[in-house]
Scaffold this motif. Structure first.
Motif, PDB file in Angstrom:
ATOM      1  N   LEU A   1      99.496 121.175  70.945  1.00 39.53           N
ATOM      2  CA  LEU A   1      98.916 121.583  69.663  1.00 39.53           C
ATOM      3  C   LEU A   1      99.791 121.187  68.488  1.00 39.53           C
ATOM      4  CD1 LEU A   1      97.733 125.239  70.452  1.00 39.53           C
ATOM      5  CD2 LEU A   1      96.420 123.110  70.686  1.00 39.53           C
ATOM      6  N   SER A   2      99.116 120.832  67.386  1.00 39.11           N
ATOM      7  CA  SER A   2      99.787 120.647  66.093  1.00 39.11           C
ATOM      8  C   SER A   2      99.892 122.007  65.419  1.00 39.11           C
ATOM      9  CB  SER A   2      98.953 119.751  65.180  1.00 39.11           C
ATOM     10  OG  SER A   2      98.908 118.449  65.663  1.00 39.11           O
ATOM     11  N   ALA A   3     100.553 122.014  64.273  1.00 47.16           N
ATOM     12  CA  ALA A   3     100.545 123.194  63.416  1.00 47.16           C
ATOM     13  C   ALA A   3      99.167 123.318  62.763  1.00 47.16           C
ATOM     14  CB  ALA A   3     101.606 123.041  62.344  1.00 47.16           C
ATOM     15  N   MET A   4      98.800 124.521  62.319  1.00 44.05           N
ATOM     16  CA  MET A   4      97.545 124.686  61.576  1.00 44.05           C
ATOM     17  C   MET A   4      97.570 123.756  60.365  1.00 44.05           C
ATOM     18  SD  MET A   4      97.201 128.847  61.613  1.00 44.05           S
ATOM     19  CE  MET A   4      95.469 128.950  61.180  1.00 44.05           C
TER      20      MET A   4
ATOM     21  N   THR B   1     100.020 123.475  57.167  1.00 44.02           N
ATOM     22  CA  THR B   1     101.295 124.172  57.398  1.00 44.02           C
ATOM     23  C   THR B   1     102.496 123.237  57.263  1.00 44.02           C
ATOM     24  OG1 THR B   1     100.337 125.894  58.784  1.00 44.02           O
ATOM     25  CG2 THR B   1     102.655 125.403  59.134  1.00 44.02           C
ATOM     26  N   THR B   2     102.453 122.076  57.923  1.00 44.34           N
ATOM     27  CA  THR B   2     103.634 121.201  57.863  1.00 44.34           C
ATOM     28  C   THR B   2     103.871 120.735  56.424  1.00 44.34           C
ATOM     29  OG1 THR B   2     103.104 120.526  60.117  1.00 44.34           O
ATOM     30  CG2 THR B   2     104.794 119.257  58.999  1.00 44.34           C
ATOM     31  N   ASN B   3     102.786 120.462  55.689  1.00 43.50           N
ATOM     32  CA  ASN B   3     102.957 120.105  54.268  1.00 43.50           C
ATOM     33  C   ASN B   3     103.657 121.236  53.518  1.00 43.50           C
ATOM     34  OD1 ASN B   3     101.750 117.669  54.593  1.00 43.50           O
ATOM     35  ND2 ASN B   3      99.772 118.256  53.739  1.00 43.50           N
TER      36      ASN B   3
ATOM     37  N   GLY C   1     105.762 125.549  62.345  1.00 45.23           N
ATOM     38  CA  GLY C   1     104.297 125.459  62.377  1.00 45.23           C
ATOM     39  C   GLY C   1     103.769 125.326  63.793  1.00 45.23           C
ATOM     40  N   GLU C   2     104.319 124.402  64.558  1.00 50.61           N
ATOM     41  CA  GLU C   2     103.862 124.190  65.929  1.00 50.61           C
ATOM     42  C   GLU C   2     104.253 125.379  66.812  1.00 50.61           C
ATOM     43  OE1 GLU C   2     104.445 121.642  64.000  1.00 50.61           O
ATOM     44  OE2 GLU C   2     102.816 120.257  64.472  1.00 50.61           O
ATOM     45  N   LEU C   3     105.419 125.989  66.530  1.00 54.50           N
ATOM     46  CA  LEU C   3     105.831 127.145  67.336  1.00 54.50           C
ATOM     47  C   LEU C   3     104.828 128.284  67.146  1.00 54.50           C
ATOM     48  CD1 LEU C   3     109.699 126.950  66.739  1.00 54.50           C
ATOM     49  CD2 LEU C   3     108.489 126.542  68.902  1.00 54.50           C
TER      50      LEU C   3
ATOM     51  N   GLY D   1     103.266 120.011  69.911  1.00 51.85           N
ATOM     52  CA  GLY D   1     103.410 118.612  69.557  1.00 51.85           C
ATOM     53  C   GLY D   1     104.521 118.486  68.527  1.00 51.85           C
ATOM     54  N   TYR D   2     104.892 117.244  68.198  1.00 49.59           N
ATOM     55  CA  TYR D   2     105.732 116.945  67.039  1.00 49.59           C
ATOM     56  C   TYR D   2     107.211 117.298  67.217  1.00 49.59           C
ATOM     57  CZ  TYR D   2     107.088 117.467  62.001  1.00 49.59           C
ATOM     58  OH  TYR D   2     107.682 117.418  60.762  1.00 49.59           O
ATOM     59  N   ILE D   3     107.523 118.481  67.764  1.00 51.61           N
ATOM     60  CA  ILE D   3     108.931 118.902  67.747  1.00 51.61           C
ATOM     61  C   ILE D   3     109.670 118.442  68.996  1.00 51.61           C
ATOM     62  CG2 ILE D   3     108.408 120.842  66.257  1.00 51.61           C
ATOM     63  CD1 ILE D   3     108.798 122.726  68.598  1.00 51.61           C
TER      64      ILE D   3
ATOM     65  N   GLN E   1     108.497 112.678  63.668  1.00 46.37           N
ATOM     66  CA  GLN E   1     107.940 112.177  62.407  1.00 46.37           C
ATOM     67  C   GLN E   1     106.520 112.723  62.193  1.00 46.37           C
ATOM     68  OE1 GLN E   1     109.990 110.230  60.482  1.00 46.37           O
ATOM     69  NE2 GLN E   1     111.519 110.269  62.112  1.00 46.37           N
ATOM     70  N   ARG E   2     106.092 112.667  60.923  1.00 45.04           N
ATOM     71  CA  ARG E   2     104.785 113.226  60.569  1.00 45.04           C
ATOM     72  C   ARG E   2     103.683 112.585  61.413  1.00 45.04           C
ATOM     73  NH1 ARG E   2     104.147 116.224  56.049  1.00 45.04           N
ATOM     74  NH2 ARG E   2     102.369 116.929  57.303  1.00 45.04           N
ATOM     75  N   GLY E   3     102.755 113.425  61.833  1.00 45.19           N
ATOM     76  CA  GLY E   3     101.675 112.939  62.693  1.00 45.19           C
ATOM     77  C   GLY E   3     102.107 112.769  64.140  1.00 45.19           C
ATOM     78  N   GLY E   4     103.325 113.219  64.457  1.00 45.78           N
ATOM     79  CA  GLY E   4     103.925 112.921  65.757  1.00 45.78           C
ATOM     80  C   GLY E   4     103.355 113.670  66.957  1.00 45.78           C
ATOM     81  N   SER E   5     102.428 114.593  66.745  1.00 49.19           N
ATOM     82  CA  SER E   5     101.866 115.304  67.910  1.00 49.19           C
ATOM     83  C   SER E   5     101.108 114.367  68.846  1.00 49.19           C
ATOM     84  CB  SER E   5     100.920 116.412  67.452  1.00 49.19           C
ATOM     85  OG  SER E   5     101.626 117.381  66.739  1.00 49.19           O
ATOM     86  N   ASP E   6     100.518 113.312  68.289  1.00 45.38           N
ATOM     87  CA  ASP E   6      99.851 112.318  69.148  1.00 45.38           C
ATOM     88  C   ASP E   6     100.883 111.679  70.080  1.00 45.38           C
ATOM     89  OD1 ASP E   6      97.602 112.679  67.522  1.00 45.38           O
ATOM     90  OD2 ASP E   6      98.176 111.030  66.205  1.00 45.38           O
TER      91      ASP E   6
HETATM   92  N1  ASP Z   1     102.213 119.009  62.213  1.00 45.76           N
HETATM   93  C1  ASP Z   1     102.790 117.687  62.130  1.00 45.76           C
HETATM   94  C2  ASP Z   1     102.313 116.993  60.873  1.00 45.76           C
HETATM   95  O1  ASP Z   1     101.517 117.545  60.135  1.00 45.76           O
HETATM   96  C3  ASP Z   1     102.525 116.851  63.345  1.00 45.76           C
HETATM   97  C4  ASP Z   1     101.072 116.503  63.613  1.00 45.76           C
HETATM   98  O2  ASP Z   1     100.166 117.163  63.112  1.00 45.76           O
HETATM   99  O3  ASP Z   1     100.847 115.564  64.373  1.00 45.76           O
HETATM  100  O4  ASP Z   1     102.743 115.918  60.598  1.00 45.76           O
END
Ligand code: ASP
Ligand code: ADP
Ligand code: MG
Length: 436
Positions: free
Chosen positions: A34-37, A40-42, A118-120, A180-182, A194-199
């Motif tokens: 899972l990503s953060a809601m 949240t990361t922003n 956020g992810e936690l 994800g991400y962390i 890095q941003r978007g890293g949950s993929d």
């Molecule tokens: N939460 C992180 C972000 O917004 C990672 C992700 O969503 O993939 O960048």
């Protein structure tokens, strides 16, 4: 076993989290990333920026807004007093940690810890929800297995060796939920991909456990043939090869993190892009299958800087290119596009942190010109092998747009053009009109 990743929008509210829980609870054992809601990361990035500037009021204001929202979501998510209390306790704990950082010195170490919250939180919230529903779910702490090495690249051996035992030790668990991400870096500190890293997390996890399939669930029905944020009437693509998907992700298709295709490709695990808002839509399947045919898609990568080095000495000077590339290497700055002529070479970079030093060093070899605010427009498909005059069609479509660089032939499925950011939307739209 399958690995399913849900992005920020897919877990963006209590209702969305409930939908995710219903989607994953089908009786099969799986790992859910899972990503953060969404948002949240922003917000966490903003908080960190305020703290770097020692603006504690600015940081506290965002913290309060976020905290309020999270308590509301917890109330809406759980049905029983027991889980509402567990949820509140969870939120209290994480916001106490965030607030702890708003007091003392603030370094990149504290920043990374803040970004991880956020992810936690999202994973713990969904895990409690599944447990409230009577599902045998458990958290799989990403910080216990996801790790990067000294080059900031995933340490695949470490991930494999530490993740698989966690799965084997808990045979009773049906659904594993992980962040994800962390990750941790080579020094064991909390870090991220890095941003978007949950993929990327999902793909690395899929490769580490030898998954049958990696599913990336998001807010759109798969990879579209152009960027839906700028172009109307884009369509979902049913099938892509790993290489085509990697090019699109790298050159700006935000639906996939730029490097997330590679681990799946190396492990030959199909990746499906699916839509949480329309779960029965077929989406996109990315696999090792080479799919013959036309132009598949167009993407654009922003924030590009072009550098031209002109040198009278280039023609007969072998070793010229090596010297140029070594300068970029010494500043750990990757090059995206390259074009050459008799008298010079142009390259593009997307990380201009060391641009001043790079330009200084390059001046030893010739005159240097820098163009900022450029965009790489990338056309992907089965372009070269079947000579169907694609290049002609592409350049014809762009005839009213000044093109600064062209790259063709580096692979069989990519033509890239560099244009000024002012022409980005026009280039994307005319290409869509003329090619599809
Ligand atoms: N939460 C992180 C972000 O917004 C990672 C992700 O969503 O993939 O960048
Ligand atoms: P998530 O939070 O689920 O990771 P992202 O916002 O990172 O979702 O990625 C999904 C978004 O990517 C879509 O909403 C869409 O606006 C954007 N996008 C950009 N290019 C494309 C494309 N070629 N195909 C599909 N989506 C794209
Ligand atoms: Mg994303």
């Amino acid at each position: 076993m399958k690995v399913l990743k849900f992005g920020g929008t897919s877990v963006g509210s209590a209702d969305r989290m409930k939908e995710v829980a219903a989607l994953v609870n089908d009786g099969d054992r799986k790992i859910v990333v899972l990503s953060a809601m969404s948002g949240t990361t922003n917000n966490l990035v903003e908080i960190a920026n305020y703290l770097y500037k020692k603006n504690h009021d600015g940081a506290n204001e965002i913290v309060s807004q976020m905290e309020k929202k999270y308590y509301e979501e917890v109330e809406a998510l759980y049905a029983t007093d027991k889980y509402k209390e567990l949820g509140r306790e969870l939120i209290r704990l994480h916001f106490d940690e965030i607030k702890g950082y708003t007091r003392d010195v603030f370094t990149v170490y504290e920043e990374k810890s803040i970004l991880a919250q956020g992810e936690l939180m999202s994973t713990a919230m969904v895990n409690y929800y599944l447990q409230e529903q009577g599902v045998a779910s458990a958290l799989l702490p990403a910080l216990d297995f996801m790790r990067t090495n000294k080059n900031n690249e995933p340490d695949m051996a470490y991930i494999r060796e530490n993740l698989n035992p966690l799965l084997e030790e808990q045979p009773e668990v049906q659904i594993f939920i992980t962040q994800g991400y962390i990750c941790r870096n080579a020094f064991g500190e909390v870090d991220n991909l890095q941003r978007g890293g949950s993929d990327y997390s999902a793909s690395l996890i899929g490769a580490a456990v030898g998954a049958d399939e990696i599913q990336i669930w998001t807010d759109i029905d798969g990879m579209h043939n152009n960027d839906p944020r700028y172009v109307e009437g884009t369509r979902s693509i049913a099938e892509l090869s790993f290489d085509e998907a990697a090019e699109l992700a790298y050159f700006g298709a935000k639906i996939l993190h730029p490097t997330s295709v590679l681990p799946a490709k190396l492990a030959d695990i199909p990746v499906r892009l699916l839509n949480t808002l329309d779960p029965s839509a077929p989406g996109t399947t990315i696999s090792g299958k080479e799919i013959k045919g036309d132009i598949k898609a167009i993407a654009a990568k922003d924030g590009i800087t072009a550098i031209r080095i002109k040198s009278g000495r280039m023609l007969l000077a072998y070793g010229f290119m090596r010297k140029v590339f070594e300068i970029f290497e010494s500043y750990k700055t990757p090059i995206d596009m390259i074009t050459t002529s008799e008298v010079g070479v142009s390259v593009t970079i997307d990380n201009d942190r060391h641009i001043d030093d790079i330009v200084d060093d390059l001046k030893k070899f010739g005159t240097v010109e820098v163009d900022r605010d450029q965009v790489i427009i990338c056309v992907v498909g089965d372009l070269v092998r079947e000579n169907k005059g694609y290049a002609n069609r592409i350049f014809n479509a762009l005839r009213d747009i000044p093109v600064r660089m062209i790259s063709y032939g580096g692979s069989d499925h990519n033509i890239s053009m560099l244009v000024s950011a002012d022409y980005k939307k026009l280039a994307l739209r005319t290409l869509s009109e003329k090619l599809f």
